[in-house]
Design a protein around this motif. Sequence first.
Motif, short mmCIF file in Angstrom:
data_model
loop_
_atom_site.label_atom_id
_atom_site.label_comp_id
_atom_site.label_asym_id
_atom_site.label_seq_id
_atom_site.Cartn_x
_atom_site.Cartn_y
_atom_site.Cartn_z
N ARG A 345 78.99 81.79 65.35
CA ARG A 345 78.25 83.23 65.46
C ARG A 345 78.42 83.38 66.84
NH1 ARG A 345 75.74 86.60 62.17
NH2 ARG A 345 74.15 88.08 63.06
N GLY A 346 79.20 84.78 67.20
CA GLY A 346 78.86 85.11 68.82
C GLY A 346 77.93 86.27 69.02
N THR A 347 77.59 86.60 70.13
CA THR A 347 76.62 87.28 70.79
C THR A 347 77.16 88.13 71.90
OG1 THR A 347 74.91 86.42 69.67
CG2 THR A 347 74.14 87.98 71.49
N LEU A 348 77.44 89.19 71.80
CA LEU A 348 77.89 89.92 73.13
C LEU A 348 76.84 90.68 73.76
CD1 LEU A 348 81.10 91.98 73.89
CD2 LEU A 348 78.78 92.85 74.55
N SER A 349 76.43 90.17 74.94
CA SER A 349 75.20 90.63 75.86
C SER A 349 75.81 91.57 77.16
CB SER A 349 74.16 89.64 76.17
OG SER A 349 73.76 89.02 75.04
N ALA A 350 74.80 92.43 77.76
CA ALA A 350 75.26 93.12 79.01
C ALA A 350 73.94 93.63 79.51
CB ALA A 350 76.11 94.20 78.62
N ASP A 351 74.07 93.88 80.95
CA ASP A 351 73.07 94.50 81.72
C ASP A 351 73.27 96.00 81.38
OD1 ASP A 351 72.63 92.09 82.79
OD2 ASP A 351 72.88 92.63 84.74
N VAL A 352 71.92 96.48 81.24
CA VAL A 352 72.04 97.99 80.48
C VAL A 352 71.29 98.80 81.64
CG1 VAL A 352 71.38 99.50 78.74
CG2 VAL A 352 72.08 97.13 78.17
N THR A 353 71.84 99.71 81.92
CA THR A 353 71.30 100.68 83.00
C THR A 353 71.43 102.09 82.65
OG1 THR A 353 72.08 99.40 84.92
CG2 THR A 353 71.27 101.60 85.31
N SER A 354 70.28 102.77 82.18
CA SER A 354 70.13 104.15 81.64
C SER A 354 69.55 104.88 82.81
CB SER A 354 69.49 104.16 80.46
OG SER A 354 70.10 103.41 79.38
N GLY A 356 67.09 106.90 84.82
CA GLY A 356 65.44 107.30 84.72
C GLY A 356 64.94 105.91 84.48
N ARG A 357 65.40 104.89 84.07
CA ARG A 357 64.99 103.50 83.62
C ARG A 357 65.63 102.45 84.33
NH1 ARG A 357 65.22 102.93 77.31
NH2 ARG A 357 67.44 103.49 77.54
N PRO A 358 64.69 101.29 84.57
CA PRO A 358 65.19 100.29 85.27
C PRO A 358 66.25 99.35 84.42
CG PRO A 358 63.04 99.78 84.57
CD PRO A 358 63.33 101.25 84.33
N THR A 359 67.19 98.90 85.22
CA THR A 359 68.36 98.00 84.72
C THR A 359 67.46 96.80 83.74
OG1 THR A 359 69.85 98.41 86.10
CG2 THR A 359 70.26 96.56 84.89
N GLU A 360 68.00 96.67 82.44
CA GLU A 360 67.49 95.68 81.69
C GLU A 360 68.49 94.42 81.80
OE1 GLU A 360 65.54 96.60 77.72
OE2 GLU A 360 65.96 98.51 78.14
N LYS A 361 68.26 93.20 81.97
CA LYS A 361 69.25 92.23 82.22
C LYS A 361 69.49 91.52 80.83
CE LYS A 361 69.17 92.37 86.85
NZ LYS A 361 70.29 92.77 87.49
N GLU A 391 68.82 94.68 67.32
CA GLU A 391 67.51 95.39 67.85
C GLU A 391 67.66 95.87 69.41
OE1 GLU A 391 65.35 96.72 66.18
OE2 GLU A 391 65.57 95.83 64.36
N GLY A 392 68.03 94.97 70.17
CA GLY A 392 68.27 95.26 71.64
C GLY A 392 69.27 96.30 71.89
N GLY A 393 70.47 96.30 71.12
CA GLY A 393 71.45 97.28 71.10
C GLY A 393 71.13 98.52 70.95
#
Length: 501
Positions: A345-354, A356-361, A391-393
């Motif tokens: 099983r694989g999981t693809l993650s990333a830093d998310v910047t939107s 007005g919001r701080p970057t989530e690592k 859920e995070g996505g």
Amino acid sequence: MLSSSGSARASVRTSTRASAVASATLVAALAAALLVVLLPAGTARAEDRTVQGGRLDWGVKSSFQGYVTGPVAQGSWSLTGGAATVGSGRFRFHSAHGSYDPATGAFDAAFGGGVRFTGHRAADGTNELDLTISRPRVRVSGGRGTLYADMASKAKGGGTVTVRSGVALAALDLSGIDMRGGACPVALTNVPATLTAQGATAFAGYYPAGTRLDPVSLTVDVRKRAGASASPQPQRTPPPTAGATTGAAPGTTSGGKAGLRDAAVDWGVRRTFREYVTGAVAKGRWTLADGAQDGGALYRFPAGKGTYDPVKGTLDAAFAGSVRFTGTHLDLTLGKVTVRVADGRGTLSADVTSAGRPTEKAVPLVTFTATGLTPRDGLAVVTEAPATLTEGGARAFGGMYRAGTAMDPVSLAVAVDDTARLPPLPDLGSDATPTANAPTANAPTATAAAAPGAKPAVASGSSGPGTGTWAALGAGAVLAAAAVALGAATARSRKRRTSTD
């Protein structure tokens, strides 16, 4: 015995005949030169060329799309093999390979990618409507064009799926199109297409032969063929070859763990999201940075670094590149992509910047199946694995999609040998817009191509005056020279006869 005057006349006749022969020879040579000038440029420079790179845009049949996704069939369609969408209701097939002869206009180009239509879902979960069209191929010979495709279809009303390769699916109307002499790129726009008898059978009986399909457009790059002429077969990416490593299996260390030489992950996020970003609502775009690459229907995050265990099939790698989506009320960046694989099983993650919001690592965005991640010829791959939003996505996309939503598939390639090559990105070829100094023969514009009854054309290959212009100039010069030479020869002949009479 001839008299002196008879000898003179005989000499004159001989000279006259020699002059006439010389004049005739000169005229014949000039006529031959005229013929060469009048021949099409492609005939004088007959040379097969290789088709390498390009795309084919086709909606198959727009009413069929509406039927599949409408209230009756209640189905959907999905893309495979790197196919993409373009404009409204068209599918883009990529990476053209084949051949083109500018002298005769013979053309053969095969494209990658496919589209699958499903609908009429039964109680047991199967689909009564199940049709896949993939690897389309366009052939033109003798002024006639045909679109072929690999097809898998279930008979209308249910039944088993029948798979056919190279089906002559559609006849292409090339009326008024001269395929000769095209340069790079060669382009056809909105070519009328009609369902063939073979195509009607492979289309599971939904339409009879002769049914009008959506028009076909294509743009391909052509280049001079290197060396001997090759058979115009679609070229597949050859499998990578592994180099020899002394004392251990290729790409492994003495401790048994593979030295990860290179890696890349391909992901298109979600097709409908990309269409939303560039559509009439968001009116936006996406921008790639930090080494990310655009494959049309997907983004490649390259230069993977980390650890990989071929025995356990585990991977923990970070990749270069980022993608930023901007538009009305939208500003979302995904960067510093990582992939972890364990227990299939694989999981693809990333830093998310939107905005007005701080970057989530390191936000886990999607999960996907990654079984069988073992190297073969120095390369371990996972191809188009179905991906599900986490859920995070869901939070990263601002609640636009719920957790569990199907996202675009994930492809992963890990090279454990220095000579192994990662799979290539889809090759969409060059822009088909002609340059200012490259005239086109009845070349379509965006407006003309969309007008009812407009005929598409192939872009001309010359730069500067067209072949007809050079032929006219050359013909005039040769005819003038021939007339002068013939007149001079006749005058000399008459003068000799007059002086001796």
